[in-house]
Write a protein that holds these residues in place. Structure first.
Motif, mmCIF file in Angstrom:
data_model
loop_
_atom_site.group_PDB
_atom_site.id
_atom_site.type_symbol
_atom_site.label_atom_id
_atom_site.label_comp_id
_atom_site.label_asym_id
_atom_site.label_seq_id
_atom_site.Cartn_x
_atom_site.Cartn_y
_atom_site.Cartn_z
ATOM 1 N N ARG A 22 0.856 -1.182 0.000
ATOM 2 C CA ARG A 22 0.000 0.000 0.000
ATOM 3 C C ARG A 22 0.894 1.233 0.000
ATOM 4 O O ARG A 22 1.687 1.420 0.926
ATOM 5 C CB ARG A 22 -0.916 0.045 1.219
ATOM 6 N N PRO A 23 0.791 2.098 -1.012
ATOM 7 C CA PRO A 23 1.546 3.353 -0.976
ATOM 8 C C PRO A 23 1.118 4.189 0.226
ATOM 9 O O PRO A 23 -0.085 4.330 0.483
ATOM 10 C CB PRO A 23 1.156 4.028 -2.295
ATOM 11 N N VAL A 24 2.095 4.729 0.962
ATOM 12 C CA VAL A 24 1.749 5.469 2.183
ATOM 13 C C VAL A 24 2.268 6.901 2.185
ATOM 14 O O VAL A 24 1.814 7.708 3.005
ATOM 15 C CB VAL A 24 2.249 4.740 3.449
ATOM 16 N N ASN B 204 11.843 14.815 -9.808
ATOM 17 C CA ASN B 204 12.094 13.461 -9.315
ATOM 18 C C ASN B 204 11.090 13.151 -8.225
ATOM 19 O O ASN B 204 10.987 13.891 -7.245
ATOM 20 C CB ASN B 204 13.509 13.331 -8.762
ATOM 21 N N ALA B 205 10.330 12.077 -8.407
ATOM 22 C CA ALA B 205 9.262 11.715 -7.467
ATOM 23 C C ALA B 205 9.586 10.395 -6.789
ATOM 24 O O ALA B 205 10.019 9.432 -7.434
ATOM 25 C CB ALA B 205 7.925 11.613 -8.191
ATOM 26 N N LEU B 206 9.386 10.361 -5.474
ATOM 27 C CA LEU B 206 9.628 9.165 -4.668
ATOM 28 C C LEU B 206 8.324 8.717 -4.040
ATOM 29 O O LEU B 206 7.499 9.545 -3.628
ATOM 30 C CB LEU B 206 10.670 9.453 -3.589
ATOM 31 N N CYS B 207 8.138 7.407 -3.964
ATOM 32 C CA CYS B 207 6.994 6.853 -3.236
ATOM 33 C C CYS B 207 7.484 5.723 -2.353
ATOM 34 O O CYS B 207 8.441 5.020 -2.686
ATOM 35 C CB CYS B 207 5.929 6.344 -4.202
ATOM 36 N N VAL B 208 6.827 5.553 -1.226
ATOM 37 C CA VAL B 208 7.140 4.471 -0.299
ATOM 38 C C VAL B 208 5.853 3.744 0.050
ATOM 39 O O VAL B 208 4.788 4.361 0.177
ATOM 40 C CB VAL B 208 7.845 5.010 0.977
ATOM 41 N N GLY B 209 5.956 2.426 0.138
ATOM 42 C CA GLY B 209 4.790 1.616 0.469
ATOM 43 C C GLY B 209 5.117 0.613 1.553
ATOM 44 O O GLY B 209 6.278 0.251 1.767
ATOM 45 N N VAL B 210 4.079 0.144 2.241
ATOM 46 C CA VAL B 210 4.232 -0.775 3.368
ATOM 47 C C VAL B 210 3.419 -2.037 3.112
ATOM 48 O O VAL B 210 2.302 -1.973 2.580
ATOM 49 C CB VAL B 210 3.765 -0.106 4.677
ATOM 50 N N MET B 211 3.980 -3.169 3.496
ATOM 51 C CA MET B 211 3.302 -4.457 3.351
ATOM 52 C C MET B 211 3.822 -5.422 4.407
ATOM 53 O O MET B 211 4.796 -5.132 5.121
ATOM 54 C CB MET B 211 3.551 -5.021 1.963
ATOM 55 N N LEU C 10 -7.854 2.240 -8.709
ATOM 56 C CA LEU C 10 -6.935 1.191 -9.144
ATOM 57 C C LEU C 10 -6.092 0.684 -7.981
ATOM 58 O O LEU C 10 -5.836 -0.525 -7.857
ATOM 59 C CB LEU C 10 -6.045 1.740 -10.259
ATOM 60 N N VAL C 11 -5.651 1.589 -7.113
ATOM 61 C CA VAL C 11 -4.877 1.198 -5.933
ATOM 62 C C VAL C 11 -5.701 0.289 -5.038
ATOM 63 O O VAL C 11 -5.266 -0.807 -4.642
ATOM 64 C CB VAL C 11 -4.401 2.439 -5.157
ATOM 65 N N GLU C 12 -6.904 0.723 -4.692
ATOM 66 C CA GLU C 12 -7.734 -0.061 -3.766
ATOM 67 C C GLU C 12 -8.159 -1.381 -4.395
ATOM 68 O O GLU C 12 -8.190 -2.425 -3.721
ATOM 69 C CB GLU C 12 -8.959 0.749 -3.346
#
Length: 766
Positions: free
Chosen positions: A137-139, A195-202, A264-266
């Motif tokens: 999940r992107p957070v 420059n774009a950064l994303c972090v997700g948790v699982m 789309l994410v959900e």
């Protein structure tokens, strides 16, 4: 690509070997086209040419950078935390308690110059989908931005659009923007860096991969319909410099729909939870070409696609255009036949269009030797029959010549020690205010206030603190911290040391929050790889980062290379942007960078050693317009020791705040901490000019918790971290004392200098 008068099938290609195809218009060199013919044993169809042209583009294949990027793996430190490394959509690391985190940074530079709002927005959308495809999940998101001179017409056009695109897309998705960078320099005029950064948790068991295993499994395209936006984007926009000729070839930039991406994410997360997906890939650069070839190559090597089943937004699109389209908000999944109905039902519940467009196939032993087999049809006619690995994994690899630029020695000899220094306290005070007001140091709130930092409710730290921090979930105190940093002036002076300095700053910023650095992602922004001087910069930069990560034990988990950031012969400063991720066991122990009213009387310490290092400094740049000498020396052992002191001080409650020293040196750090907390300080310095403006690395300002001063300094001593007592927190001014005098600047004066620049240029309302 223009539509052929008749459908160009494989059968046609076999019988018309001399039919000319526009490979050069698609950015493909003559020898590359000859290699495609050799692979296929015939001329390619126009659809096959479309696939090879985008997959072998600089942006997708890393053909000029692979030989240097390999050292990130060859020098990778042993890391028990690394779960998925380079090669997938994003790296994954273990952060404890059964949690895993995936993070990555990528560029969307050229599209953001062409159409700033949509270019930046779709950059956010693309990196979010990269994280999603890993099962997470992107957070949170971050952004690192560079523009031309702040008051240049080009900047006034591009910056507001970029910021609105980032804020619109991220805010609509409900993702907090927790930090990043904002910089300005002449070299970025007409070549902004976005420059774009994303972090997700699982959880560990949630990790998914981009592969197509299991013959008989179905290939499903779900999400948005396919339109003409972005056609040729990967091969043209990101693989060529901007000049008069390329201006005419700019295709339309992708158009983003964050509301569809939220669905789309959900939808995807529910598909993952229900176990309905065995492989997945997002459709970003190169669209269907990329997703089909990469999924097939990473699976059994066989796939059959009915391209005419792809849902279209424009029925006039040709097969070649469908293959090259970079329409956003699309994903491709591999689904077992027995679970296809459940997959479709889940998509329908989320109002997400899903279409079966093909299946995974068996390959013969002979086909496997050739890299598998990808077959595509158009209304029953075969238009693609190729080994997918030859497009996704076996593209051209160039060992570009590189040479140290002839002006490098002259740059080093032009030492800032020759520059006139302030002779009086009044001059010193005026220069402090001037540096604080400069575009690269000043308050970025005109930008950052357009972002939502706290949506989702788990943000612990965000802009303007040194690093962003989020709690992993509602039922834990464990968290992660992130920072991005890079200094183009340093890297221009010395790419090896300058890159290490950018990495060290991000490492230090994470540590200054109280977290322990764990892993790295990078976005390497450079000029043309066909310029031997640029390739020398790139080679030295990657060597510097690989060596630094090896020493400090933080593996590079993935990232992005962005070449051709130049207009004509003018390249940007080499700008490697480094993202560092760290872990903190208990977010309630985190350190802020503000002095704060509760800190009145707290003792301030400077941790680390200050040397007369002004090469590439904000002072030299702002006060004298000077770039020369050497960047600050990087001592990685000192950085590791400082990071351990900061993390331990946070854990044990020995410190109440910490702020790293970087752009603008101690002068900027003290002013920023005072303004962030609304409380001043008084410090005493031996050599006020050097101590205020030097940008020596491995340093931080720390306020001790009252009563813990001895414990804090003892901790420093045990880790061989030099410390100096600076003074105390309190009052309504920044007061600097020294043996022969001193000066004071009120918080109101600091605020006026620090906060005025961006609103004055772009308007009072962000």
């Amino acid at each position: 690509m223009s539509e052929a008068p008749h459908l160009d099938t494989v059968a046609t290609a076999e019988t018309t070997p001399d039919t000319p195809l526009p490979y050069a218009e698609l950015g493909m060199a003559g020898d590359e086209y000859a290699r495609v013919r050799a692979i296929l044993g015939r001329r390619p169809t126009s659809a096959e040419l479309a696939i090879y042209s985008v997959m072998w583009s600089e942006h997708c294949s890393y053909k000029s950078s692979k030989v240097h990027l390999r050292q990130f793996g060859e020098k990778a430190p042993d890391s028990d935390a690394l779960l998925v490394g380079m090669g997938e959509n994003a790296g994954v690391v273990d952060v404890g308690d059964g949690y895993a985190v995936t993070f990555k940074i990528e560029s969307h530079n050229h599209p953001s110059y062409v159409e700033p709002h949509q270019g930046a927005a779709t950059g956010v959308g693309g990196i979010v989908r990269d994280i999603l495809t890993m099962g997470a999940r992107p957070v949170a998101v971050m952004d690192a931005l560079r523009f031309g001179p702040v008051d240049a017409p080009d900047t006034r056009r591009v910056l507001p659009g970029v910021v609105s695109g980032i804020s619109f897309y991220g805010n609509c998705l409900g993702l907090p923007n927790i930090g990043g960078e904002l910089g300005f320099a002449p070299g970025y005029a007409a070549n902004p860096l976005v420059n774009a950064l994303c972090v997700g948790v699982m959880r560990h068991d949630d990790i998914t991969l981009a592969q197509a295993p299991g013959p008989g499994n179905k290939v499903v395209l779900f999400g948005a319909t396919t339109g003409p936006d972005g056609i040729g984007g990967a091969s043209v926009l990101a693989s060529a410099s901007f000049d008069d000729e390329s201006q005419a070839k700019r295709p339309s930039v992708q158009v983003g729909d964050p509301f569809l991406e939220k669905l789309l994410v959900e939808c995807s997360l529910e598909l993952f939870r229900e176990g309905l997906v065995v492989g997945i890939q997002d459709l970003g650069a190169a669209g269907v070409s990329c997703s089909t070839t990469e999924l097939a190559a990473a699976g059994t090597g066989g796939m059959r696609i009915e391209l005419d089943r792809v849902p279209l937004r424009d029925s006039r699109l040709t097969p070649e255009e469908i293959l090259m389209s970079e329409s956003q908000e699309r994903m491709m999944a591999i689904v077992e036949p027995g679970r296809l109905d459940a997959f479709m039902a889940t998509c329908e519940r989320w109002n997400v269009l899903a279409t079966e467009i093909g299946e995974v196939t068996e390959v013969t032993a002979e086909e496997e030797k050739r890299g598998g087999r990808l077959v595509m049809s158009w209304h029953g006619e075969t238009i693609v029959d190729m080994p997918p690995r030859t497009a996704s994994d076996e593209g051209p690899v160039y060992e570009r010549p590189y040479t140290r630029p002839v002006d490098q020695d002259a740059l080093h000899e032009d030492d800032p020690a020759r520059l006139p220094r302030p002779e009086t306290d009044d001059e010193l005070r005026a220069q402090l205010l001037r540096v604080l007001a400069s575009p690269g140091v000043c308050d970025p709130r005109w930008v950052t206030e357009q972002y939502d930092h706290y949506v989702r409710g788990n943000t612990v730290l965000a802009t303007p603190d040194d690093g962003g921090m989020v709690r992993l979930s509602d039922d834990t105190t464990r968290g992660i911290a992130l920072a991005t940093d890079g200094n183009g002036r340093y890297t221009r002076l010395d790419p090896y040391t300058g890159t290490q300095a950018g990495y060290a700053e991000a490492f230090r910023n994470v540590a200054a929050t109280g977290a322990r650095p764990l892993a790295v992602t990078d976005c390497l922004n450079f000029g043309s790889p066909e310029d031997p001087g640029v390739m020398w910069q790139f080679a030295e930069s990657t060597r510097g980062l690989a060596d630094a990560c090896e020493v400090l034990g933080t593996p590079v988990t993935g990232g992005n290379v962005s070449f051709y950031n130049q207009t004509g012969e003018t390249a940007i400063h080499p700008t490697p942007v480094i993202g560092v991720l760290g872990v903190i066991d208990d977010v309630t122990t985190r350190l802020r960078s503000a002095f704060g009213h509760g800190l009145d009387g707290a003792r301030l310490y400077l941790l680390g050693e200050t040397r007369a290092e002004l090469g590439g400094s904000a002072w030299a740049d702002v006060v004298h317009g000077h770039l020369g000498g050497h960047p600050p020396r990087v001592d990685l052992t000192a950085e590791a020791s400082l990071a351990e002191v900061l993390a331990t001080a946070a854990e044990e409650g020995l410190a109440t705040m910490a702020h790293d020293l970087s752009d603008g040196g101690l002068a900027a750090a003290l002013a920023e901490s005072a303004l962030r907390g609304g409380v001043g300080c008084e410090v005493r310095l031996e050599d006020p000019f050097t101590e205020l403006f030097s940008e020596s690395t491995a340093r931080a300002v720390v306020a001790a918790r009252p009563g813990a001063e001895t414990a804090l300094t003892g901790l420093c001593s045990r880790h061989d971290v030099p410390f100096t007592t600076l003074g105390t927190v309190g009052g309504s001014s920044l007061v600097v004392r020294h043996a022969s005098g001193g000066f004071a600047v009120t918080l109101d004066e600091l605020r006026e200098a620090h906060a005025a620049k961006l609103p004055a240029v772009f308007g009072d309302d962000g």
